[in-house]
Scaffold this motif. Sequence first.
Motif, PDB file in Angstrom:
ATOM      1  N   ASN A  28       2.048  -3.427  -1.964  1.00  0.00           N
ATOM      2  CA  ASN A  28       1.796  -2.850  -0.619  1.00  0.00           C
ATOM      3  C   ASN A  28       0.577  -3.472   0.058  1.00  0.00           C
ATOM      4  O   ASN A  28       0.578  -3.701   1.263  1.00  0.00           O
ATOM      5  CB  ASN A  28       1.511  -1.342  -0.725  1.00  0.00           C
ATOM      6  N   GLU A  29      -0.484  -3.625  -0.729  1.00  0.00           N
ATOM      7  CA  GLU A  29      -1.781  -4.044  -0.162  1.00  0.00           C
ATOM      8  C   GLU A  29      -2.394  -5.142  -1.031  1.00  0.00           C
ATOM      9  O   GLU A  29      -3.339  -4.907  -1.788  1.00  0.00           O
ATOM     10  CB  GLU A  29      -2.751  -2.842  -0.093  1.00  0.00           C
ATOM     11  N   PRO A  30      -1.879  -6.360  -0.924  1.00  0.00           N
ATOM     12  CA  PRO A  30      -2.350  -7.426  -1.810  1.00  0.00           C
ATOM     13  C   PRO A  30      -3.845  -7.752  -1.657  1.00  0.00           C
ATOM     14  O   PRO A  30      -4.447  -8.317  -2.571  1.00  0.00           O
ATOM     15  CB  PRO A  30      -1.486  -8.630  -1.427  1.00  0.00           C
ATOM     16  N   ALA A  31      -4.442  -7.383  -0.540  1.00  0.00           N
ATOM     17  CA  ALA A  31      -5.867  -7.710  -0.350  1.00  0.00           C
ATOM     18  C   ALA A  31      -6.792  -6.672  -0.999  1.00  0.00           C
ATOM     19  O   ALA A  31      -7.999  -6.880  -1.074  1.00  0.00           O
ATOM     20  CB  ALA A  31      -6.172  -7.822   1.141  1.00  0.00           C
ATOM     21  N   TRP A  32      -6.229  -5.562  -1.446  1.00  0.00           N
ATOM     22  CA  TRP A  32      -7.050  -4.531  -2.086  1.00  0.00           C
ATOM     23  C   TRP A  32      -7.396  -4.940  -3.523  1.00  0.00           C
ATOM     24  O   TRP A  32      -6.719  -5.762  -4.128  1.00  0.00           O
ATOM     25  CB  TRP A  32      -6.316  -3.187  -2.113  1.00  0.00           C
TER      26      TRP A  32
END
Length: 213
Positions: A28-32
């Motif tokens: 969902n949020e690869p940058a997290w």
Amino acid sequence: MIQAAGTPGRDCPRCPRLAAFRKTWRANEPAWFNAPVPSFGPLDARLLIVGLAPGLQGANRTGRPFTGDFAGQLLYEMLARFGFSRGTFDARADDGLALIDCRITNAVRCVPPENKPTTTEIATCRDFLKPTIAEMKNLKALVALGHVAHNSVVTAFGAKKSATPFKHGGKNMLGEFALFSSYHCSRYNTNTGVLTPKMFRDVFEKVRGFLGR
Ligand code: URA
């Protein structure tokens, strides 16, 4: 890479439910950050603060305990007030804030769905809490934020929960170590008045009084 015993690897598989949740959020949020959140602060600190688990959009996003969600605002404010930090907290892992004589960890290192780790997950992650405590050679005091952290610390020390009950503002000795306990500084607890800023301040005042300068 050699990992300290108190730090799970990024892909720690030990709690299948948490590993699956992590996988979902990596997609969902690869940058997290989306990994077990490491403890923050110097290893030679005298104080260890133990939280519950990373918040989804807080520590799980930023990679630093209590950073990026509501719970951290009050905690980092108290640490600054009582001389346990240097610099300005800006809710980002790269805000340059440094902890002084204080380290922060969580009873469970991976974000749990709905902020609720299971009893088994808490017990499994205690295999990381124990070495986290053991590797702090100058440790004198701990602050447990909430019942779960309190009970996990008590169990990690091999003490009986019945002999060491949770009480907000309470202090229990675990051998030579003082365990101070507080209601968790969650948004829910502060919004409902379960934990007021004064109640939280009083806990840290006791801790500072115990440690001295
Ligand atoms: N963030 C953390 O790292 N731990 C908590 O217990 C709550 C928010």
